[in-house]
Structure formats: structure tokens, C-alpha cells
Scaffold this motif. Structure first.
Motif, PDB file in Angstrom:
ATOM      1  N   LYS A  17     100.907  35.145  -0.499  1.00  0.00           N
ATOM      2  CA  LYS A  17     101.285  35.978  -1.656  1.00  0.00           C
ATOM      3  C   LYS A  17     100.174  36.002  -2.701  1.00  0.00           C
ATOM      4  O   LYS A  17      99.940  37.024  -3.347  1.00  0.00           O
ATOM      5  N   ALA A  18      99.481  34.869  -2.855  1.00  0.00           N
ATOM      6  CA  ALA A  18      98.364  34.818  -3.813  1.00  0.00           C
ATOM      7  C   ALA A  18      97.247  35.774  -3.374  1.00  0.00           C
ATOM      8  O   ALA A  18      96.656  36.480  -4.197  1.00  0.00           O
ATOM      9  N   ALA A  20      97.677  38.452  -1.381  1.00  0.00           N
ATOM     10  CA  ALA A  20      98.211  39.825  -1.452  1.00  0.00           C
ATOM     11  C   ALA A  20      98.159  40.353  -2.882  1.00  0.00           C
ATOM     12  O   ALA A  20      97.841  41.520  -3.117  1.00  0.00           O
ATOM     13  N   ARG A  21      98.451  39.473  -3.846  1.00  0.00           N
ATOM     14  CA  ARG A  21      98.469  39.876  -5.253  1.00  0.00           C
ATOM     15  C   ARG A  21      97.106  40.415  -5.690  1.00  0.00           C
ATOM     16  O   ARG A  21      97.013  41.305  -6.515  1.00  0.00           O
ATOM     17  N   LYS A  22      96.044  39.853  -5.107  1.00  0.00           N
ATOM     18  CA  LYS A  22      94.682  40.270  -5.470  1.00  0.00           C
ATOM     19  C   LYS A  22      94.091  41.276  -4.484  1.00  0.00           C
ATOM     20  O   LYS A  22      92.928  41.658  -4.598  1.00  0.00           O
ATOM     21  N   ILE A  44     104.886  40.731   2.924  1.00  0.00           N
ATOM     22  CA  ILE A  44     104.080  40.192   1.811  1.00  0.00           C
ATOM     23  C   ILE A  44     103.035  41.209   1.369  1.00  0.00           C
ATOM     24  O   ILE A  44     102.797  41.389   0.177  1.00  0.00           O
ATOM     25  N   GLY A  45     102.418  41.892   2.328  1.00  0.00           N
ATOM     26  CA  GLY A  45     101.431  42.908   1.938  1.00  0.00           C
ATOM     27  C   GLY A  45     100.505  43.289   3.075  1.00  0.00           C
ATOM     28  O   GLY A  45     100.383  42.563   4.067  1.00  0.00           O
ATOM     29  N   ASP A 132     102.853  34.239  -9.918  1.00  0.00           N
ATOM     30  CA  ASP A 132     101.599  34.694 -10.528  1.00  0.00           C
ATOM     31  C   ASP A 132     100.977  33.531 -11.316  1.00  0.00           C
ATOM     32  O   ASP A 132     101.631  32.957 -12.191  1.00  0.00           O
ATOM     33  N   LEU A 162      91.622  34.078  -6.892  1.00  0.00           N
ATOM     34  CA  LEU A 162      93.073  34.196  -6.718  1.00  0.00           C
ATOM     35  C   LEU A 162      93.823  34.059  -8.045  1.00  0.00           C
ATOM     36  O   LEU A 162      95.046  34.191  -8.087  1.00  0.00           O
TER      37      LEU A 162
END
Length: 199
Positions: A17-18, A20-22, A44-45, A132, A162
Motif C-alpha cells: 500500500k505504501a 501504491a500510494r506513491k 491495492i493498485g 499514510d 515512500l
């Protein structure tokens, strides 16, 4: 630089997830067929790429997010881990006798012949790690320790990418023991959810 996460339980998915967030690409693998977790990865992405273990270990930096007792199985995926950096995100419950007083990461390092090993991303619970890391101008701290000084810089750079604030703790048997969970013996920094303000 290429990245992989070995293990796709709670910690493996939190790390994914970390990434995917970026919007960063990362391979994810287990000892199972990639099809068995492809839908979880897709949820998740799009930058989370399910792969076989044999393909995932081609990455430069590899997160070890399996149960401690499973690390020897992962280590068998390559005859030599020369040129690779392993980020050991494992914790040990209960403490196996074969550790014989060693920090668990020193034991893991022995299995991954030739690799540089960094202990990191292990002191937070999965839900916190998945959240986050940037809150009110502060960055969630991740602690890094290694017996190989050169290994920490690229891992610290990735942590910053990240959104985390890397804090170096020195060698595994020094600062590294502050983040080791070993049975009923807990390092003082385990579960400490700390933030660092931008300088």
C-alpha cells in the motif's frame, strides 16, 4: 532500482500500500502461485505486480515480510544473494533456540549468503504501516539498522520516497536490538509510532 516484497500477509500488503500510494512499482511474491493472490494485489493498485518467487528475487532491494521460520525457504530461491539488499521486516515469536543469543536479523543474514541486510519496517503493526505516513507535516519514523553501512543509504532513500522518515540506529547488535521483538523481550522502540517534522 527495482523492488520486491516477499510475503503477502498483513505486513506485505501494508508495504504494498505504501508503494501504491506513491505510484511506485513493486513485485510481490510468496511461495504460492501468483494467481492465488493476484486479485488482492490488483485491489491495492496497478503498480503492485504479482510474480513467482524466482522472478521477484531478481529485484535489487527485497523486503522480507514472511514469518521468521519461513525465511530459509525464501533464501533457497537463489544460490547467492550477492548485489542484493534484504530489508528484514520480520519479528520472532516465540524465540527459537537456534538463535543462541544472536539478534534474529543476524540469523536471517546468515541464510541470505552475500546479501546486504537491513533491519527495518518491523516495529509498527500492519495497520499503522499501511496508513499514510505523512500526518500534519510530519513523517512517520521507520528505524533502520545494519552491519553494512553502505546498505542503509539506498533503503533510507526508498523510505523517504515512500513518505517515511528514516532514522538510523547503527549496527544490528547495537541500535538494532531496540527494534527487535523476541518472544517476551521487546526492544524499547517496538510499536513506538513517532513522527519527524520537515527540517
Amino acid at each position: 532500482m527495482s523492488y520486491a516484497i516477499i510475503g503477502f500477509g498483513k505486513i506485505g500488503q501494508a508495504l504494498a500500500k505504501a508503494f501504491a500510494r506513491k505510484g511506485l512499482e513493486v513485485s510481490v511474491a510468496t511461495t504460492r502461485d501468483p494467481e492465488s493472490f493476484a486479485s488482492d494485489a490488483a485491489a491495492i493498485g496497478p503498480t503492485i505486480i504479482p510474480k513467482t518467487l524466482a522472478d521477484a528475487v531478481k529485484a535489487d532491494i527485497i523486503f522480507l515480510a514472511v514469518r521468521f521460520e519461513s525465511h530459509p525457504d525464501v533464501a533457497k530461491a537463489l544460490p547467492s544473494w550477492e548485489g542484493k539488499t534484504i530489508i528484514d521486516a520480520t519479528n520472532v515469536f516465540p524465540v527459537p533456540e537456534e538463535l543462541d543469543g544472536l539478534p534474529s536479523s543476524a540469523f536471517v543474514a546468515k541464510a541470505f549468503t552475500g546479501a546486504k541486510l537491513v533491519k527495518g519496517f518491523n516495529h509498527l503493526i500492519a495497520a499503522t504501516l499501511a496508513a499514510d505516513p505523512i500526518v500534519e507535516g510530519g513523517h512517520r519514523v521507520v528505524f533502520l539498522s545494519s552491519d553494512d553501512e553502505d546498505a542503509i543509504a539506498p533503503v533510507a532513500a526508498l523510505a523517504r520516497q515512500l513518505g517515511f522518515a528514516p532514522v538510523k540506529l547503527g549496527k544490528l547488535n547495537e541500535g538494532g536490538t531496540l527494534v527487535h521483538a523476541r518472544g517476551r523481550t521487546w526492544g524499547q522502540l517496538i510499536f513506538q509510532d513517532l513522527f519527524k517534522k520537515e527540517q
